[in-house]
Motif scaffolding. Structure first.
Motif, mmCIF file in Angstrom:
data_model
loop_
_atom_site.group_PDB
_atom_site.id
_atom_site.type_symbol
_atom_site.label_atom_id
_atom_site.label_comp_id
_atom_site.label_asym_id
_atom_site.label_seq_id
_atom_site.Cartn_x
_atom_site.Cartn_y
_atom_site.Cartn_z
ATOM 1 N N TRP A 18 33.400 34.864 36.573
ATOM 2 C CA TRP A 18 34.755 35.307 36.206
ATOM 3 C C TRP A 18 34.653 36.672 35.533
ATOM 4 O O TRP A 18 33.677 36.957 34.853
ATOM 5 C CB TRP A 18 35.416 34.324 35.247
ATOM 6 N N THR B 92 40.238 38.729 33.415
ATOM 7 C CA THR B 92 41.672 38.440 33.511
ATOM 8 C C THR B 92 42.096 37.201 32.730
ATOM 9 O O THR B 92 41.558 36.108 32.939
ATOM 10 C CB THR B 92 42.071 38.261 34.988
ATOM 11 N N SER B 93 43.041 37.358 31.842
ATOM 12 C CA SER B 93 43.670 36.302 31.044
ATOM 13 C C SER B 93 42.732 35.678 30.021
ATOM 14 O O SER B 93 43.067 35.552 28.851
ATOM 15 C CB SER B 93 44.267 35.211 31.945
ATOM 16 N N VAL C 299 38.810 32.930 44.186
ATOM 17 C CA VAL C 299 38.846 34.006 43.189
ATOM 18 C C VAL C 299 38.346 35.262 43.887
ATOM 19 O O VAL C 299 37.243 35.271 44.435
ATOM 20 C CB VAL C 299 37.963 33.687 41.975
ATOM 21 N N THR D 289 37.509 39.236 43.219
ATOM 22 C CA THR D 289 37.205 40.123 42.092
ATOM 23 C C THR D 289 36.885 41.528 42.580
ATOM 24 O O THR D 289 35.953 41.722 43.364
ATOM 25 C CB THR D 289 36.033 39.568 41.262
ATOM 26 N N SER E 202 39.156 39.687 37.973
ATOM 27 C CA SER E 202 39.304 38.493 38.811
ATOM 28 C C SER E 202 40.756 38.052 38.910
ATOM 29 O O SER E 202 41.534 38.198 37.955
ATOM 30 C CB SER E 202 38.484 37.332 38.226
ATOM 31 N N ASP E 203 41.118 37.494 40.071
ATOM 32 C CA ASP E 203 42.362 36.741 40.187
ATOM 33 C C ASP E 203 42.017 35.316 40.593
ATOM 34 O O ASP E 203 40.838 34.975 40.752
ATOM 35 C CB ASP E 203 43.336 37.403 41.160
ATOM 36 N N TRP E 204 43.030 34.461 40.782
ATOM 37 C CA TRP E 204 42.746 33.040 41.051
ATOM 38 C C TRP E 204 43.947 32.431 41.751
ATOM 39 O O TRP E 204 45.081 32.596 41.292
ATOM 40 C CB TRP E 204 42.491 32.331 39.725
ATOM 41 N N SER E 205 43.707 31.739 42.851
ATOM 42 C CA SER E 205 44.763 31.001 43.543
ATOM 43 C C SER E 205 44.272 29.593 43.832
ATOM 44 O O SER E 205 43.090 29.380 44.134
ATOM 45 C CB SER E 205 45.153 31.706 44.843
#
Length: 200
Positions: free
Chosen positions: A39, A42-43, A107, A109, A113-116
């Motif tokens: 990771w 992000t967040s 994810v 990157t 990183s993003d996540w779905s």
């Protein structure tokens, strides 16, 4: 006709070797290290790059497939397929335990990183195949379980000039003792079209 070939494990290299590995017939059993993950920022605000991935060359015009048993019971237990350029540029896609059920997700990157996610409760304990296909400036991720059609998971950018590897990955962010059984690791030609998907 199936043009995929099994990857010789001697032709693949571990990124962050796991706690233990074993070969049972044609299966690869991988025991993840405690609190391993991938990771970037992000967040959550942290960077983790100590998950486990067994990578083989992933040039343009090729596809890599990984099959594993989705037998998870702890939060964030995860396994699937990783595409990796470097610590700042990678994709992981597969099944992860979240909100109490297995989730099919990815994810992507590029610095961050993003996540779905999408819930797949009926995939618990079943063999899941994840496929990454690289054409031009993109990687297409698909997944399925036996007797069901391929599902589109993600279309993500990747520079045509990037030198990348791909292969099975697993992580255990919250506990010790996660063991993942990988039953297939293959490579072959890329899919012929974005919407047509693999031939088989």
């Amino acid at each position: 006709m199936d043009h995929r070939q099994e990857v010789d494990l001697n032709d693949a290299t571990w990124l962050n070797p796991p706690l233990a590995t074993a070969v049972e017939g044609t299966d690869l059993l991988v025991t993840a290290r405690e609190e391993s993950d991938f990771w970037r920022t992000t967040s959550y605000g942290f960077v983790r790059d100590d998950g486990h991935a067994l990578l083989t060359a992933f040039p343009g015009g090729s596809a890599v497939e990984v099959t594993f048993l989705a037998l998870f019971d702890a939060l964030y237990d995860q396994a699937g397929l990783m595409v990796r350029v470097d610590a700042h540029t990678w994709i992981k896609a597969g099944v992860e335990m979240s909100d109490g059920v297995p989730q099919l997700g990815a994810v992507v990157t590029h610095g961050l990183s993003d996540w779905s996610l999408a819930p797949v409760p009926d995939w618990h304990g079943r063999p899941v195949t994840v496929r990454a296909s690289r054409v031009g400036d993109a990687v297409t991720i698909r997944a399925r379980v036996p007797e069901e059609p391929w599902r589109m998971v993600r279309l993500a950018p990747l520079s045509p000039d990037a030198v990348a590897g791909a292969g099975p990955f697993c992580c255990s962010p919250r506990r010790a003792g996660l063991q993942v059984r990988f039953t297939r690791f293959t490579r072959g030609p890329a899919d012929t079209g974005l919407h047509e998907g693999p031939d088989a």
